[in-house]
Structures are given as C-alpha cells and as structure tokens.
Design a protein around this motif. Structure first.
Motif, PDB file in Angstrom:
ATOM      1  N   LEU A  87       0.826  -1.207   0.000  1.00 61.34           N
ATOM      2  CA  LEU A  87       0.000   0.000   0.000  1.00 61.34           C
ATOM      3  C   LEU A  87       0.866   1.265   0.000  1.00 61.34           C
ATOM      4  CD1 LEU A  87      -2.906  -1.064   2.368  1.00 61.34           C
ATOM      5  CD2 LEU A  87      -2.877  -0.966  -0.132  1.00 61.34           C
ATOM      6  N   VAL A  88       1.979   1.237   0.733  1.00 62.67           N
ATOM      7  CA  VAL A  88       2.895   2.378   0.730  1.00 62.67           C
ATOM      8  C   VAL A  88       3.526   2.518  -0.656  1.00 62.67           C
ATOM      9  CG1 VAL A  88       5.026   3.331   1.698  1.00 62.67           C
ATOM     10  CG2 VAL A  88       3.326   2.279   3.206  1.00 62.67           C
ATOM     11  N   ARG A  89       3.901   1.406  -1.250  1.00 60.62           N
ATOM     12  CA  ARG A  89       4.492   1.444  -2.592  1.00 60.62           C
ATOM     13  C   ARG A  89       3.483   1.983  -3.615  1.00 60.62           C
ATOM     14  NH1 ARG A  89       9.100  -0.999  -3.488  1.00 60.62           N
ATOM     15  NH2 ARG A  89       8.523  -1.615  -5.591  1.00 60.62           N
ATOM     16  N   SER A  90       2.232   1.582  -3.479  1.00 59.47           N
ATOM     17  CA  SER A  90       1.184   2.086  -4.371  1.00 59.47           C
ATOM     18  C   SER A  90       1.007   3.597  -4.196  1.00 59.47           C
ATOM     19  CB  SER A  90      -0.129   1.352  -4.091  1.00 59.47           C
ATOM     20  OG  SER A  90      -1.159   1.851  -4.895  1.00 59.47           O
ATOM     21  N   LEU A  91       1.003   4.044  -2.951  1.00 60.01           N
ATOM     22  CA  LEU A  91       0.902   5.475  -2.680  1.00 60.01           C
ATOM     23  C   LEU A  91       2.087   6.218  -3.282  1.00 60.01           C
ATOM     24  CD1 LEU A  91      -0.430   7.905  -1.289  1.00 60.01           C
ATOM     25  CD2 LEU A  91       0.840   7.281   0.774  1.00 60.01           C
ATOM     26  N   ALA A  92       3.291   5.668  -3.141  1.00 59.00           N
ATOM     27  CA  ALA A  92       4.486   6.307  -3.705  1.00 59.00           C
ATOM     28  C   ALA A  92       4.371   6.425  -5.225  1.00 59.00           C
ATOM     29  CB  ALA A  92       5.734   5.518  -3.321  1.00 59.00           C
ATOM     30  N   GLU A  93       3.887   5.378  -5.873  1.00 62.14           N
ATOM     31  CA  GLU A  93       3.706   5.425  -7.329  1.00 62.14           C
ATOM     32  C   GLU A  93       2.681   6.485  -7.720  1.00 62.14           C
ATOM     33  OE1 GLU A  93       2.729   1.358  -8.105  1.00 62.14           O
ATOM     34  OE2 GLU A  93       4.849   0.755  -8.240  1.00 62.14           O
ATOM     35  N   GLU A  94       1.617   6.578  -6.940  1.00 65.37           N
ATOM     36  CA  GLU A  94       0.595   7.594  -7.203  1.00 65.37           C
ATOM     37  C   GLU A  94       1.167   9.001  -7.015  1.00 65.37           C
ATOM     38  OE1 GLU A  94      -3.755   8.959  -5.474  1.00 65.37           O
ATOM     39  OE2 GLU A  94      -3.103   6.887  -5.183  1.00 65.37           O
ATOM     40  N   ILE A  95       1.943   9.197  -5.975  1.00 66.86           N
ATOM     41  CA  ILE A  95       2.570  10.500  -5.727  1.00 66.86           C
ATOM     42  C   ILE A  95       3.441  10.886  -6.907  1.00 66.86           C
ATOM     43  CG2 ILE A  95       4.373  11.626  -4.344  1.00 66.86           C
ATOM     44  CD1 ILE A  95       3.080  10.206  -1.877  1.00 66.86           C
ATOM     45  N   ILE A  96       4.225   9.950  -7.398  1.00 62.97           N
ATOM     46  CA  ILE A  96       5.108  10.248  -8.534  1.00 62.97           C
ATOM     47  C   ILE A  96       4.297  10.697  -9.737  1.00 62.97           C
ATOM     48  CG2 ILE A  96       6.706   9.222 -10.205  1.00 62.97           C
ATOM     49  CD1 ILE A  96       7.743   7.479  -7.805  1.00 62.97           C
ATOM     50  N   GLY A  97       3.244   9.972 -10.061  1.00 58.08           N
ATOM     51  CA  GLY A  97       2.435  10.320 -11.226  1.00 58.08           C
ATOM     52  C   GLY A  97       1.706  11.645 -11.078  1.00 58.08           C
ATOM     53  N   VAL A  98       1.021  11.817  -9.972  1.00 56.09           N
ATOM     54  CA  VAL A  98       0.217  13.019  -9.766  1.00 56.09           C
ATOM     55  C   VAL A  98       1.102  14.255  -9.636  1.00 56.09           C
ATOM     56  CG1 VAL A  98      -1.354  14.174  -8.150  1.00 56.09           C
ATOM     57  CG2 VAL A  98      -1.749  11.793  -8.793  1.00 56.09           C
ATOM     58  N   GLN A  99       2.155  14.159  -8.835  1.00 54.06           N
ATOM     59  CA  GLN A  99       2.976  15.348  -8.594  1.00 54.06           C
ATOM     60  C   GLN A  99       3.806  15.720  -9.814  1.00 54.06           C
ATOM     61  OE1 GLN A  99       3.984  16.593  -4.936  1.00 54.06           O
ATOM     62  NE2 GLN A  99       2.295  15.537  -3.984  1.00 54.06           N
ATOM     63  N   THR A 100       4.185  14.744 -10.625  1.00 50.67           N
ATOM     64  CA  THR A 100       4.878  15.055 -11.874  1.00 50.67           C
ATOM     65  C   THR A 100       3.968  15.895 -12.765  1.00 50.67           C
ATOM     66  OG1 THR A 100       6.234  13.064 -11.759  1.00 50.67           O
ATOM     67  CG2 THR A 100       5.968  14.066 -13.935  1.00 50.67           C
ATOM     68  N   SER A 101       2.711  15.491 -12.856  1.00 51.60           N
ATOM     69  CA  SER A 101       1.738  16.237 -13.653  1.00 51.60           C
ATOM     70  C   SER A 101       1.504  17.632 -13.072  1.00 51.60           C
ATOM     71  CB  SER A 101       0.426  15.456 -13.711  1.00 51.60           C
ATOM     72  OG  SER A 101      -0.565  16.186 -14.383  1.00 51.60           O
ATOM     73  N   GLU A 102       1.408  17.711 -11.757  1.00 50.69           N
ATOM     74  CA  GLU A 102       1.182  19.010 -11.118  1.00 50.69           C
ATOM     75  C   GLU A 102       2.367  19.947 -11.313  1.00 50.69           C
ATOM     76  OE1 GLU A 102       0.069  18.247  -7.062  1.00 50.69           O
ATOM     77  OE2 GLU A 102      -1.928  17.569  -7.642  1.00 50.69           O
ATOM     78  N   ILE A 103       3.583  19.406 -11.288  1.00 48.01           N
ATOM     79  CA  ILE A 103       4.765  20.234 -11.542  1.00 48.01           C
ATOM     80  C   ILE A 103       4.691  20.841 -12.939  1.00 48.01           C
ATOM     81  CG2 ILE A 103       7.261  20.153 -11.983  1.00 48.01           C
ATOM     82  CD1 ILE A 103       7.476  18.202  -9.608  1.00 48.01           C
ATOM     83  N   ALA A 104       4.337  20.026 -13.918  1.00 47.21           N
ATOM     84  CA  ALA A 104       4.232  20.535 -15.292  1.00 47.21           C
ATOM     85  C   ALA A 104       3.198  21.663 -15.367  1.00 47.21           C
ATOM     86  CB  ALA A 104       3.866  19.398 -16.248  1.00 47.21           C
ATOM     87  N   GLY A 105       2.069  21.488 -14.702  1.00 46.89           N
ATOM     88  CA  GLY A 105       1.047  22.529 -14.694  1.00 46.89           C
ATOM     89  C   GLY A 105       1.523  23.796 -14.004  1.00 46.89           C
ATOM     90  N   MET A 106       2.219  23.630 -12.886  1.00 48.02           N
ATOM     91  CA  MET A 106       2.720  24.808 -12.167  1.00 48.02           C
ATOM     92  C   MET A 106       3.804  25.525 -12.970  1.00 48.02           C
ATOM     93  SD  MET A 106       2.699  23.733  -8.131  1.00 48.02           S
ATOM     94  CE  MET A 106       3.494  22.146  -8.308  1.00 48.02           C
ATOM     95  N   GLN A 107       4.671  24.776 -13.629  1.00 48.09           N
ATOM     96  CA  GLN A 107       5.700  25.410 -14.456  1.00 48.09           C
ATOM     97  C   GLN A 107       5.060  26.203 -15.589  1.00 48.09           C
ATOM     98  OE1 GLN A 107       7.955  21.862 -15.364  1.00 48.09           O
ATOM     99  NE2 GLN A 107       9.570  22.435 -13.925  1.00 48.09           N
ATOM    100  N   GLY A 108       4.038  25.633 -16.206  1.00 47.79           N
ATOM    101  CA  GLY A 108       3.336  26.338 -17.269  1.00 47.79           C
ATOM    102  C   GLY A 108       2.674  27.611 -16.768  1.00 47.79           C
ATOM    103  N   ARG A 109       2.026  27.518 -15.613  1.00 43.38           N
ATOM    104  CA  ARG A 109       1.365  28.708 -15.066  1.00 43.38           C
ATOM    105  C   ARG A 109       2.377  29.767 -14.656  1.00 43.38           C
ATOM    106  NH1 ARG A 109      -1.985  31.867 -16.354  1.00 43.38           N
ATOM    107  NH2 ARG A 109      -2.563  33.322 -14.735  1.00 43.38           N
ATOM    108  N   LEU A 110       3.494  29.351 -14.078  1.00 44.50           N
ATOM    109  CA  LEU A 110       4.538  30.292 -13.693  1.00 44.50           C
ATOM    110  C   LEU A 110       5.098  31.007 -14.918  1.00 44.50           C
ATOM    111  CD1 LEU A 110       6.200  31.445 -11.370  1.00 44.50           C
ATOM    112  CD2 LEU A 110       7.749  29.484 -11.602  1.00 44.50           C
ATOM    113  N   ALA A 111       5.333  30.276 -15.980  1.00 41.30           N
ATOM    114  CA  ALA A 111       5.810  30.900 -17.225  1.00 41.30           C
ATOM    115  C   ALA A 111       4.776  31.878 -17.764  1.00 41.30           C
ATOM    116  CB  ALA A 111       6.127  29.829 -18.268  1.00 41.30           C
ATOM    117  N   ALA A 112       3.500  31.503 -17.705  1.00 43.55           N
ATOM    118  CA  ALA A 112       2.445  32.395 -18.192  1.00 43.55           C
ATOM    119  C   ALA A 112       2.365  33.662 -17.348  1.00 43.55           C
ATOM    120  CB  ALA A 112       1.099  31.666 -18.187  1.00 43.55           C
TER     121      ALA A 112
END
Length: 146
Positions: A87-112
């Motif tokens: 369950l911890v490993r599953s959570l870690a995998e989810e964190i990687i996927g979700v936060q990677t996507s959120e970083i891309a969104g934040m970088q785009g908004r910061l550039a804008a």
C-alpha cells in the motif's frame, strides 16, 4: 491561529531516531535509506528557499511548490527502492504520477504569469533556435523571444 512549536515543521523528521529491528544488514539498508531521505529533504528545502521573494504571492507560491512536489517525488522513489509494504508502494507510485503532472502545470502557469507581466525567464539565457531559425534568439524555458 496558534504558533506551532519550532520543531513542528519538516525539520522534525529525523529518520535516524528510530532504528529498525532486525539484523545488521537490515540496519545498514535502513541507515542508507534514512541518509538518502535526509539528503532529499535538505535538497527540497534549499530549492524552496533559493529564490528571493518576488513580491507576487502567486509566483512565490508556485516557485516554492515546484521543488516541494519534486521533493515528494524524490522521496517516493526512495521508498520504492527500500519499502516493502504494497500500500505504501502504491501510494508512492501515485505520488510520482500526480505530482509530476502538477509540476508541469505549475511550471506552465509560472511561465504564463511571467510573460503576462512582460518579463523574461530569469534563469535561462537566450538560446538560439535551429540553423534555419538562427536570426531570432529565444528563451529555452518559455519559448518566447527575449
């Protein structure tokens, strides 16, 4: 709102404080894991405070949250290497996927936000496009001409 005690933040995480049960090899693996977690935490905190405040709450929030999310990704990768609980490993995998996507969104908004205020990206020097487009320099971070 009450003031939190000084050790109530990230500095309170001290993985070395709880040694594992088991053999010497397990203890050595855990020591390596805690060392890497501490390094990841320290790198995250340094990156969050690298830039001086801009005077713009939106930009400052994004500027600090990007390395905060990257720190979570780095620590999740470490637990995938060392952790055993499914369950911890599953959570870690989810964190990687979700936060990677959120970083891309934040970088785009910061550039804008920077572009909407007529600013150049501060960290990148203008670079040149391919040979066919060399007449116009551009910023590698946001893609616009400086």
């Amino acid at each position: 709102m009450t003031d939190a005690p000084p050790d109530a933040g990230h500095g309170r995480h001290d993985p070395a404080a709880a040694p594992p049960r088991g053999d010497a090899q397990e203890a050595a693996r855990y020591a390596a894991f805690t060392f890497q977690m501490r390094r990841a935490m320290e790198a995250m905190m340094a990156a969050m405070h690298r830039d001086a405040p801009s005077g713009d709450p939106d930009r400052d929030f994004l500027t600090m949250m990007i390395p905060h999310h990257q720190g979570a990704i780095d620590m999740a990768r470490l637990v995938l290497q060392a952790g055993r609980d499914p369950l911890v490993r599953s959570l870690a995998e989810e964190i990687i996927g979700v936060q990677t996507s959120e970083i891309a969104g934040m970088q785009g908004r910061l550039a804008a936000l920077r572009l909407s205020r007529g600013e150049r990206c501060e960290r990148n020097r203008p670079q040149r496009r391919r040979r066919a487009e060399r007449a116009r320099p551009f910023c590698a971070r946001c893609g616009r001409s400086p």
